[in-house]
Scaffold this motif. Structure first.
Motif, PDB file in Angstrom:
ATOM      1  N   ASN A   1       0.829  -1.212   0.000  1.00  0.00           N
ATOM      2  CA  ASN A   1       0.000   0.000   0.000  1.00  0.00           C
ATOM      3  C   ASN A   1       0.860   1.257   0.000  1.00  0.00           C
ATOM      4  O   ASN A   1       0.572   2.231  -0.702  1.00  0.00           O
ATOM      5  CB  ASN A   1      -0.921   0.006   1.228  1.00  0.00           C
TER       6      ASN A   1
ATOM      7  N   PHE B   1       0.571   3.623  -3.064  1.00  0.00           N
ATOM      8  CA  PHE B   1      -0.423   4.674  -2.846  1.00  0.00           C
ATOM      9  C   PHE B   1      -0.077   5.610  -1.686  1.00  0.00           C
ATOM     10  O   PHE B   1      -0.970   6.182  -1.067  1.00  0.00           O
ATOM     11  CB  PHE B   1      -1.794   4.032  -2.579  1.00  0.00           C
TER      12      PHE B   1
ATOM     13  N   ARG C   1      -3.623   8.034  -0.469  1.00  0.00           N
ATOM     14  CA  ARG C   1      -4.037   7.063   0.542  1.00  0.00           C
ATOM     15  C   ARG C   1      -5.509   6.682   0.452  1.00  0.00           C
ATOM     16  O   ARG C   1      -5.923   5.649   0.975  1.00  0.00           O
ATOM     17  CB  ARG C   1      -3.687   7.600   1.942  1.00  0.00           C
TER      18      ARG C   1
ATOM     19  N   MET D   1      -5.952   3.240  -1.072  1.00  0.00           N
ATOM     20  CA  MET D   1      -5.447   2.046  -0.401  1.00  0.00           C
ATOM     21  C   MET D   1      -6.579   1.090  -0.042  1.00  0.00           C
ATOM     22  O   MET D   1      -7.673   1.511   0.341  1.00  0.00           O
ATOM     23  CB  MET D   1      -4.694   2.441   0.883  1.00  0.00           C
ATOM     24  N   ASN D   2      -6.296  -0.182  -0.166  1.00  0.00           N
ATOM     25  CA  ASN D   2      -7.177  -1.231   0.327  1.00  0.00           C
ATOM     26  C   ASN D   2      -6.749  -1.542   1.762  1.00  0.00           C
ATOM     27  O   ASN D   2      -5.728  -2.187   1.987  1.00  0.00           O
ATOM     28  CB  ASN D   2      -7.078  -2.479  -0.552  1.00  0.00           C
ATOM     29  N   ARG D   3      -7.497  -1.064   2.735  1.00  0.00           N
ATOM     30  CA  ARG D   3      -7.087  -1.177   4.127  1.00  0.00           C
ATOM     31  C   ARG D   3      -6.979  -2.619   4.598  1.00  0.00           C
ATOM     32  O   ARG D   3      -6.291  -2.905   5.584  1.00  0.00           O
ATOM     33  CB  ARG D   3      -8.076  -0.418   5.017  1.00  0.00           C
TER      34      ARG D   3
ATOM     35  N   ASP E   1      -3.338  -3.561   4.620  1.00  0.00           N
ATOM     36  CA  ASP E   1      -2.361  -2.848   5.450  1.00  0.00           C
ATOM     37  C   ASP E   1      -1.398  -3.837   6.104  1.00  0.00           C
ATOM     38  O   ASP E   1      -1.807  -4.839   6.693  1.00  0.00           O
ATOM     39  CB  ASP E   1      -3.072  -2.050   6.543  1.00  0.00           C
TER      40      ASP E   1
ATOM     41  N   ARG F   1       2.635   5.630   6.650  1.00  0.00           N
ATOM     42  CA  ARG F   1       1.566   6.397   6.015  1.00  0.00           C
ATOM     43  C   ARG F   1       1.844   7.894   5.972  1.00  0.00           C
ATOM     44  O   ARG F   1       1.155   8.624   5.266  1.00  0.00           O
ATOM     45  CB  ARG F   1       0.239   6.148   6.760  1.00  0.00           C
TER      46      ARG F   1
END
Length: 544
Positions: A189, A193, A197, A200-202, A205, A213
């Motif tokens: 991520n 990205f 942000r 992002m596909n959390r 993470d 981040r």
């Protein structure tokens, strides 16, 4: 300026000379003149040699019983006083019990008991303490290498799925003093990205590394290195917004060197949306950006092809093209990564042959404005999940790779096929590697002169020349097709550069088939059951 002299000897009845000899060899590397009296040197012989040769430092080794050592030290102390030699600097090396006896004698200004890191010994020889002051540890890659070579500096990858755990882990690694470079591993991520942000596909993470981040996260990670032996920190480039990422890494972690691919981090490997030709151009510009700022650069290219089972000729060619493009873009200090055991069935003999072919091509580019440094590492896919067997693989790969006299040893933790490395895993792995280096650095057999290695190297250089000519011929009217993004992209699109794992990839041919034969990876025709030489393989490629 006259060199300082060190006189070394194993004292009394001690015949163990390895420690003293290793110390003297390290001293020679730091610019000292050294003299070795040999094993089992009596106190009278030592005193006579000191009077005759007038050394600046007397290095004494003793590895037997501490009780006997104490008697010898008492005799030596008496005769030092008798002959007015107290102005000489006496140092000692031995086991922990004999070192304790040496301490009690009050004779020695420095005592080594075998537990010291190489940095501490080098610092002593340079006349600095090992107190951990920041100025003792060079804060840039080139000076760090020069301060230790021929000992390679040690690098390890690190990044846990939790930011706070990673920060604490960096502190532990710095305090351990077992490595010189912490190679930060951000999660996917972050690589793709960081500046977007919201995309992002959390759920992902922490996948593949630490979830950094913000700029402050990077600054906190770097601050965690400001202790112990003050390891350098570096990080891979992003796969999007690559110039913004490069600028931020320089500002936050003082990126020790950049790692940029030539043909990857795009649609070809699915790590970003960039098209092939455009990404090659952008990667070249990013190389130029680092070159203009004097930042060392690694182009992590060749092993990407070997990891996808491309034959050895392509690996050699891509190693050369990576360095060639870096030089073309103005990079001055180039880090050439040599990944061993890739593909994992590669034999030690064929591995060394492949690396020698790469070295010959890459280092043919050297001049006063382009200096290369060798970085070695074990191939990740070569590690078994059995942790005891994996330790053996780490040791074996380290031993083999030391044959090419690297400047940087990229240690891969033995546990990586089983679980992501913790600080404890990394420390243990680095100590295993250090143990190999300590035992073989000054007297390693010359494996490189092996006839099979030399024959395979010659074959690879000949085959690489054929493939390079074919790439050039794709664009004969271009002034420099080997650095032309369109030419390189076309070479991939039509299959001059190909790999079995690219099958089904719409951005490449994916038609190449390879086989491991006698420990080497060859292009192979399964229908005819034969190895394909480059001329025949290239003749089958359709130029569109």
């Amino acid at each position: 300026m006259n060199k300082k002299k060190i006189l070394g000897a194993s004292l009394g009845n001690c015949v163990h000379v390895g420690g003293v000899i290793n110390f003297l060899q390290l001293a020679e590397q730091q610019g000292y003149d050294t003299f070795f009296l040999g094993p089992a040197v009596s106190v009278d012989e030592l005193i006579g040699a000191i009077i005759e040769s007038e050394p600046d430092i007397v290095a004494i080794g003793y590895r037997l019983t501490p009780e006997t050592a104490a008697v010898l030290f008492s005799e030596l102390k008496e005769k030092i006083n008798r002959f007015n030699l107290k102005e000489k600097k006496f140092i000692f090396g031995g086991t922990q019990p004999t070192a304790e006896a040496a301490r009690k004698s009050g004779l020695f200004s420095k005592i080594f008991n075998g537990s010291e890191h190489i940095d501490e010994i080098i610092n002593f020889l340079k006349g600095t303490s090992a107190s951990g002051a920041v100025e003792e540890y060079p804060d840039n890659l080139i000076d760090r290498i020069k301060s230790k070579y021929p000992h390679p500096i040690i690098r390890h990858h690190f990044g846990l799925p939790d930011l706070e755990q990673t920060i604490e882990g960096v502190k532990v690694l710095a305090e351990s003093r077992v490595l010189d470079v912490i190679s930060l591993a951000p999660d996917q991520n972050a690589q793709e990205f960081f500046f977007k942000r919201d995309k992002m596909n959390r759920a992902l993470d922490g996948a593949g590394g630490v979830p950094v981040r913000t700029k402050q996260h990077f600054e906190r990670l770097y601050e965690a290195t400001r202790r112990g032996n003050y390891p350098l920190m570096r990080c891979y480039s992003g796969t999007n917004d690559i110039f913004k990422m490069a600028e931020m890494l320089l500002e936050t972690i003082n990126n020790a060197w950049a790692a940029i691919p030539l043909c990857w981090y795009n649609v070809l490997d699915g790590r970003g949306p960039r098209k092939l030709k455009e990404s090659i151009k952008e990667n070249q510009e990013l190389m130029k950006w680092h070159g203009e700022r004097g930042i060392p650069l690694e182009v992590n290219e060749a092993h990407h092809w070997s990891l996808r089972d491309a034959h050895d000729t392509i690996a050699v060619v891509m190693a050369y093209l990576a360095a060639y493009n870096a030089k073309k873009m103005g990079v001055k200090n180039y880090i050439a990564q040599y990944m061993f055991n890739t593909p994992p069935a590669t034999s030690p003999t064929m591995d060394l042959a492949k690396m020698l072919a790469k070295i010959e091509l890459i280092e043919s580019l050297e001049d006063k404005d382009f200096i290369t440094f060798r970085q070695v590492r074990a191939g990740l896919s070569s590690f078994p999940t059995d942790l005891d067997l994996a330790k053996g693989q780490l040791a074996a790969s380290t031993y083999l790779s030391m044959a090419i006299k690297p400047h940087i040893l990229h240690v891969v933790a033995y546990c990586e096929a089983h679980h992501a490395a913790t600080p404890e895993d990394i420390i243990e792995s680095c100590k295993i590697a250090r143990g190999i280096i300590r035992n073989i650095l000054n007297d390693m057999p010359d494996m490189l002169s092996d006839e099979k290695i030399q024959a395979r190297k010659k074959e690879l250089l000949e085959e690489a020349s054929v493939l390079l000519d074919a790439i050039k011929n794709l664009n004969p009217h271009c002034d420099d097709p080997l650095s032309d993004a369109g030419t390189l992209a076309k070479a991939i699109e039509i299959g001059l550069l190909d790999a079995p794992h690219l099958k089904g990839n719409k951005w490449a041919k994916g038609l190449l088939q390879t086989r491991m034969i006698n420990g080497a990876c060859y292009a192979y025709d399964p229908q005819q059951g034969k190895i394909l030489k480059e001329k025949e393989r290239i003749a089958r490629v359709k130029v569109e």
